[in-house]
Design an enzyme around this catalytic site. Structure first.
Site, PDB file in Angstrom:
ATOM      1  N   GLY A   1       3.039   1.982  11.021  1.00  0.00           N
ATOM      2  CA  GLY A   1       4.180   3.439  10.684  1.00  0.00           C
ATOM      3  C   GLY A   1       4.829   3.641  12.148  1.00  0.00           C
ATOM      4  O   GLY A   1       4.981   4.857  11.837  1.00  0.00           O
TER       5      GLY A   1
ATOM      6  N   HIS B   1      -9.380   0.798   5.013  1.00  0.00           N
ATOM      7  CA  HIS B   1      -8.185   1.044   5.834  1.00  0.00           C
ATOM      8  C   HIS B   1      -7.951   2.419   6.991  1.00  0.00           C
ATOM      9  O   HIS B   1      -9.360   3.355   6.784  1.00  0.00           O
ATOM     10  CB  HIS B   1      -6.962   1.819   4.557  1.00  0.00           C
ATOM     11  CG  HIS B   1      -5.597   2.143   5.243  1.00  0.00           C
ATOM     12  ND1 HIS B   1      -4.758   2.635   6.355  1.00  0.00           N
ATOM     13  CD2 HIS B   1      -4.969   1.064   4.786  1.00  0.00           C
ATOM     14  CE1 HIS B   1      -3.822   2.212   6.478  1.00  0.00           C
ATOM     15  NE2 HIS B   1      -3.447   1.655   6.016  1.00  0.00           N
TER      16      HIS B   1
ATOM     17  N   GLY C   1       3.114  -0.852   4.167  1.00  0.00           N
ATOM     18  CA  GLY C   1       2.956   0.429   3.508  1.00  0.00           C
ATOM     19  C   GLY C   1       4.140   1.083   3.384  1.00  0.00           C
ATOM     20  O   GLY C   1       5.236   0.745   2.331  1.00  0.00           O
ATOM     21  N   GLY C   2       5.193   1.362   5.075  1.00  0.00           N
ATOM     22  CA  GLY C   2       6.612   1.969   3.952  1.00  0.00           C
ATOM     23  C   GLY C   2       7.467   0.642   3.220  1.00  0.00           C
ATOM     24  O   GLY C   2       7.911   1.447   2.469  1.00  0.00           O
TER      25      GLY C   2
ATOM     26  N   GLU D   1      -6.863   4.744   8.213  1.00  0.00           N
ATOM     27  CA  GLU D   1      -6.293   6.243   6.910  1.00  0.00           C
ATOM     28  C   GLU D   1      -7.317   6.932   7.335  1.00  0.00           C
ATOM     29  O   GLU D   1      -8.003   7.842   6.954  1.00  0.00           O
ATOM     30  CB  GLU D   1      -5.397   6.397   6.285  1.00  0.00           C
ATOM     31  CG  GLU D   1      -3.508   6.021   7.542  1.00  0.00           C
ATOM     32  CD  GLU D   1      -2.785   5.153   6.628  1.00  0.00           C
ATOM     33  OE1 GLU D   1      -2.364   5.391   5.352  1.00  0.00           O
ATOM     34  OE2 GLU D   1      -2.041   4.619   7.387  1.00  0.00           O
TER      35      GLU D   1
ATOM     36  N   GLU E   1      -5.216  -4.841  10.454  1.00  0.00           N
ATOM     37  CA  GLU E   1      -3.761  -3.874  10.295  1.00  0.00           C
ATOM     38  C   GLU E   1      -4.339  -2.805  12.178  1.00  0.00           C
ATOM     39  O   GLU E   1      -4.828  -1.920  11.990  1.00  0.00           O
ATOM     40  CB  GLU E   1      -3.783  -3.093   9.544  1.00  0.00           C
ATOM     41  CG  GLU E   1      -3.584  -3.641   8.783  1.00  0.00           C
ATOM     42  CD  GLU E   1      -3.590  -2.989   7.434  1.00  0.00           C
ATOM     43  OE1 GLU E   1      -1.693  -2.715   6.451  1.00  0.00           O
ATOM     44  OE2 GLU E   1      -3.937  -1.584   7.314  1.00  0.00           O
TER      45      GLU E   1
ATOM     46  N   SER F   1       3.971  -2.262  10.100  1.00  0.00           N
ATOM     47  CA  SER F   1       5.662  -2.597  10.309  1.00  0.00           C
ATOM     48  C   SER F   1       5.771  -4.596   9.629  1.00  0.00           C
ATOM     49  O   SER F   1       6.710  -4.168  10.229  1.00  0.00           O
ATOM     50  CB  SER F   1       5.816  -2.090  11.198  1.00  0.00           C
ATOM     51  OG  SER F   1       5.274  -0.923  12.392  1.00  0.00           O
TER      52      SER F   1
ATOM     53  N   ASN G   1       0.777  -1.295   0.041  1.00  0.00           N
ATOM     54  CA  ASN G   1       0.199   0.015  -0.124  1.00  0.00           C
ATOM     55  C   ASN G   1       1.074   1.262   0.029  1.00  0.00           C
ATOM     56  O   ASN G   1       1.589   1.462   0.720  1.00  0.00           O
ATOM     57  CB  ASN G   1      -1.205  -0.288   1.034  1.00  0.00           C
ATOM     58  CG  ASN G   1      -1.514   0.829   1.347  1.00  0.00           C
ATOM     59  OD1 ASN G   1      -1.712   1.897   0.463  1.00  0.00           O
ATOM     60  ND2 ASN G   1      -2.504   1.360   2.485  1.00  0.00           N
ATOM     61  N   TRP G   2       0.872   1.495  -0.888  1.00  0.00           N
ATOM     62  CA  TRP G   2       1.850   2.831  -1.260  1.00  0.00           C
ATOM     63  C   TRP G   2       1.495   4.085  -0.638  1.00  0.00           C
ATOM     64  O   TRP G   2       2.018   5.262  -0.229  1.00  0.00           O
ATOM     65  CB  TRP G   2       2.540   3.455  -2.550  1.00  0.00           C
ATOM     66  CG  TRP G   2       2.588   2.174  -3.534  1.00  0.00           C
ATOM     67  CD1 TRP G   2       3.333   1.490  -3.160  1.00  0.00           C
ATOM     68  CD2 TRP G   2       2.981   2.242  -4.920  1.00  0.00           C
ATOM     69  NE1 TRP G   2       3.922   1.215  -4.199  1.00  0.00           N
ATOM     70  CE2 TRP G   2       3.585   0.812  -4.991  1.00  0.00           C
ATOM     71  CE3 TRP G   2       2.662   3.153  -5.653  1.00  0.00           C
ATOM     72  CZ2 TRP G   2       4.114   0.823  -6.585  1.00  0.00           C
ATOM     73  CZ3 TRP G   2       2.963   2.589  -6.830  1.00  0.00           C
ATOM     74  CH2 TRP G   2       4.066   1.263  -7.407  1.00  0.00           C
ATOM     75  N   LYS G   3      -0.191   4.169  -0.182  1.00  0.00           N
ATOM     76  CA  LYS G   3      -0.561   5.595   0.727  1.00  0.00           C
ATOM     77  C   LYS G   3      -0.629   6.561  -1.146  1.00  0.00           C
ATOM     78  O   LYS G   3      -0.416   6.270  -1.768  1.00  0.00           O
ATOM     79  CB  LYS G   3       0.140   5.474   1.948  1.00  0.00           C
ATOM     80  CG  LYS G   3      -0.232   4.169   2.866  1.00  0.00           C
ATOM     81  CD  LYS G   3       0.499   4.657   4.478  1.00  0.00           C
ATOM     82  CE  LYS G   3       0.050   3.171   4.702  1.00  0.00           C
ATOM     83  NZ  LYS G   3       0.194   2.864   6.290  1.00  0.00           N
TER      84      LYS G   3
HETATM   85  P1  13P Z   1       3.540   0.458   7.529  1.00  0.00           P
HETATM   86  O1  13P Z   1       3.161  -0.921   6.817  1.00  0.00           O
HETATM   87  O2  13P Z   1       4.383   1.189   6.813  1.00  0.00           O
HETATM   88  O3  13P Z   1       3.577  -0.347   9.501  1.00  0.00           O
HETATM   89  O4  13P Z   1       2.113   0.705   7.251  1.00  0.00           O
HETATM   90  C1  13P Z   1       1.125  -0.684   7.284  1.00  0.00           C
HETATM   91  C2  13P Z   1      -0.499  -0.313   6.675  1.00  0.00           C
HETATM   92  O5  13P Z   1      -0.503   0.536   6.624  1.00  0.00           O
HETATM   93  C3  13P Z   1      -0.422  -0.920   5.251  1.00  0.00           C
HETATM   94  O6  13P Z   1      -1.556  -0.610   4.727  1.00  0.00           O
END
Ligand code: 13P
Length: 255
Positions: free
Chosen positions: A177, A99, A238-239, A101, A171, A217, A13-15
């Site tokens: 994050g 999600h 994510g990251g 966020e 999640e 993470s 997920n690149w956000k």
């Molecule tokens: P991180 O891997 O950066 O913690 O993000 C997880 C996430 O929200 C994937 O959708």
């Protein structure tokens, strides 16, 4: 049915990250390294504005490409929103729904979730429905209650016959994050609870087809351990999905 009867699913997920050039580079690199995709599914959830370009580059590979959000109507006066059919039109085959966020930064309520999941399915977009508790909810022993409430709303309009097209991502909000991964025991407990709930909701046979991913993470050095947990069918990253150097080892967690 053991969890490895379900194809492992590694999703990035690149956000709201990367730019057009970096996005295309990353897709090219991963595409070049990916085999025929028979033993695992890999998907990227990219900023909608790059979908057309990214899907063009991914073409001819087993890479799945999706959006990070949808609205549930097909058209109308919804300024700033995207209809599921619009994502389809530019080549997306999947989408994230709910999600954390979207829920916590943009205050999307539970009431929208069932309609979004239904709209995705009706448009042939494979949804990953995200659930997860906040730190306060975990500390207050409300994790199960929160996850059940989120599942209840997301699966409101899912029929047993749709189940194999739906993926759930657990999640925990406090692990996203933050560098703080949930422990294997916490992940196993939550995933088992989710699968039990799914079996009650759509029946055991259909529930056995639904993959449950872990997100929060995920890094190259914990991917193998997480994938070793009996109830974990994949990872939502994510990251660490923003660079080939960190995402490829996660895709190849078992090599
Ligand atoms: P991180 O891997 O950066 O913690 O993000 C997880 C996430 O929200 C994937 O959708």
């Amino acid at each position: 049915m053991t969890h490895r009867s379900r194809k492992p699913y590694i999703a990035g997920n690149w956000k709201m990250n990367l730019d057009r050039a970096k996005s295309l580079d990353l897709i090219k690199t991963v595409k070049g390294r990916l085999g025929d995709g028979n033993d695992r599914e890999v998907g990227f959830f990219v900023p909608a504005i790059y979908l057309a370009d990214v899907t063009a580059v991914a073409q001819g590979s087993p890479l799945g490409v999706g959006g990070q959000n949808i609205w549930y109507e097909a058209n109308g006066a919804f300024t700033g929103e995207l209809a599921p059919r619009m994502l389809r039109e530019v080549g997306a085959d999947r989408v994230l729904v709910g999600h954390s966020e979207r829920r916590h930064v943009f205050h999307e309520p539970d009431e929208w979730m069932g309609r979004k999941v239904r709209a995705a399915l009706d448009t042939d977009l494979l949804p990953i429905y995200c659930v997860g508790e906040t730190l306060d909810e975990r500390k207050g022993n409300r994790t199960d209650r929160v996850l059940k409430r989120q599942l209840e709303s997301g699966f409101d309009k899912v029929l047993p016959i749709d189940a194999h097209r739906v993926t759930v991502a657990y999640e925990p909000v406090w692990a996203i994050g933050t560098g703080e991964t949930a422990t294997s025991e916490q992940v196993a407990l939550a995933h088992r609870m989710i699968r039990k709930w799914l079996a009650q909701r759509v029946g055991e046979e259909a529930a056995n087809l639904i993959r449950i991913l872990y997100g929060g993470s995920v890094k190259p050095d914990n991917a193998k351990e997480l994938m070793g947990i009996d109830s974990v069918d994949g990872l939502l990253v994510g990251g660490a999905s923003l660079q080939a150097e960190t995402f490829l080892p996660i895709i190849e967690y078992d090599r």
